[in-house]
Design an enzyme around this catalytic site. Structure first.
Site, PDB file in Angstrom:
ATOM      1  N   ASP A 111       0.819  -1.218   0.000  1.00  0.00           N
ATOM      2  CA  ASP A 111       0.000   0.000   0.000  1.00  0.00           C
ATOM      3  C   ASP A 111       0.850   1.263   0.000  1.00  0.00           C
ATOM      4  O   ASP A 111       1.525   1.536  -0.995  1.00  0.00           O
ATOM      5  CB  ASP A 111      -1.113  -0.015   1.066  1.00  0.00           C
ATOM      6  CG  ASP A 111      -0.685  -0.261   2.484  1.00  0.00           C
ATOM      7  OD1 ASP A 111      -0.015   0.590   3.072  1.00  0.00           O
ATOM      8  OD2 ASP A 111      -1.074  -1.312   3.043  1.00  0.00           O
ATOM      9  N   HIS A 308      -4.986  -8.969   1.857  1.00  0.00           N
ATOM     10  CA  HIS A 308      -4.084  -7.864   1.566  1.00  0.00           C
ATOM     11  C   HIS A 308      -2.710  -8.050   2.197  1.00  0.00           C
ATOM     12  O   HIS A 308      -1.698  -7.655   1.611  1.00  0.00           O
ATOM     13  CB  HIS A 308      -4.721  -6.567   2.075  1.00  0.00           C
ATOM     14  CG  HIS A 308      -3.979  -5.338   1.678  1.00  0.00           C
ATOM     15  ND1 HIS A 308      -3.778  -4.964   0.372  1.00  0.00           N
ATOM     16  CD2 HIS A 308      -3.382  -4.372   2.440  1.00  0.00           C
ATOM     17  CE1 HIS A 308      -3.101  -3.830   0.330  1.00  0.00           C
ATOM     18  NE2 HIS A 308      -2.855  -3.449   1.574  1.00  0.00           N
TER      19      HIS A 308
END
Length: 335
Positions: A111, A308
């Site tokens: 991210d 994730h």
């Protein structure tokens, strides 16, 4: 015993902490070892999210460096939002490479960390030997500032980005007061064992902590209570304000990133089918769009397992893919 070495230095005006394995110390400066790999974490993470990759990649002959990014872990957390601009983060990474005596590195991240790697590749391609994209395949191109869209979503239902930017002080105070609870909830919600989108069922005005689903008791299949406490200790000390300022700087960084074309360095990508970012934040068929954002796509792997936080959930998969990509890169460099 893992042969991790912790380092601290004053770089680009802040105190930076990083962990290294695979280098040879000479005269106080880390030099030598194999080709350098720079691993960049997201939020709410620290260098520790790469614990499984550091040792595996170092054992394969690479020199591995995992810093705490500005605002998180044991690295300084400036208060001004402008200090979290892409220009400042890129300067941090260049200063770190200079301090390490390294001309370039293979860069990967998760991210915010992956976006920082992309910034470095755009602004200083000579410092990036290759990119290994993890879950976030590219920086989204948009005609409008991103916080406008996030606030619009936040008027209809709970949206964690809108919550951070509309109520930053309340968000920071609530998270700082409950570091263990919020970290356990976020890690679980981002994993393949949960559904991050459940939060969207809550109305605007809900706190992030209240919107997140309850996690199971420890140990989890991929995280122990001791491992969680490593994060809790760092965030209990630093607070969550630095990480939230990365969100507050999204429009600033949108301005700094406008007009970019494609990355030009060798690019590899690893994603998972259960990743919420890949499914909801990069438009339809993001993997098919990779050539629109990267001029030199060399390898892509999409795996069915994990959410994730794949580097912790499925470390063997990530390590094998990274080593496969690195071998391909090394063979291409030697040709």
């Amino acid at each position: 015993m893992r042969n991790w070495t912790h380092h601290y230095a004053r770089l680009n005006g802040i105190d930076v902490h990083w962990v290294e394995q695979g280098g040879v110390e000479q005269g106080g400066v880390e030099q030598g070892g194999g080709p350098l790999i720079l691993l960049l974490h997201g939020f709410p993470h620290t260098w520790f999210s790469w614990r499984h990759q550091i040792t595996a990649l170092a054992g394969a002959g690479y020199r591995v460096v995992a810093p705490d990014l500005r605002g998180m872990g044991q690295t300084s957390a400036p208060e001004a939002v402008e200090e979290y601009g892409a220009d400042r983060i890129t300067a941090d990474l260049c200063a770190l490479l200079d301090h390490l005596g390294a001309e370039s590195a293979v860069c990967s991240g998760l991210d915010f960390g992956m976006f920082a790697a992309y910034d470095l590749a755009f602004e200083h391609p000579e410092r990036v030997r290759a990119l290994i994209g993890l879950q976030n395949p590219f920086q989204n191109a948009s005609d409008r500032p991103p916080l406008e869209a996030e606030r619009r979503r936040g008027r209809k239902r709970f949206n964690h980005v809108a919550y951070f930017v509309d109520e930053p002080e309340a968000a920071i105070a609530d998270m700082d007061a409950h570091p263990r609870e919020i970290l356990a909830k976020i890690f679980h919600a981002l994993s393949g064992a949960a559904d991050f989108t459940q939060m969207w069922r809550h109305p605007p005005g809900t706190s992030y902590r209240a919107a997140l689903p309850e996690p199971p008791e420890f140990p989890w299949s991929w995280m122990t209570e001791w491992e969680l406490e490593c994060y809790v200790n760092d965030y209990a000390r630093s607070g969550f304000g630095g990480g939230i300022r990365w969100y507050l700087a999204l429009d600033l960084n949108w301005e700094q990133r406008r007009g970019r074309g494609k990355t030009g360095v060798p690019f590899y990508f690893l994603g998972s089918e259960a990743d919420v970012d890949l499914a909801h934040w990069h438009g339809r068929d993001p993997v098919e769009k990779l050539p629109e954002y990267h001029a030199d796509v060399r390898g892509v792997r999409i795996v069915p397992a994990a959410g994730h936080v794949i580097s912790m959930e499925s470390p063997e998969v990530v390590n094998a893919a990274f080593l496969e990509f690195l071998r391909d890169l090394d063979q291409g460099s030697a040709a």
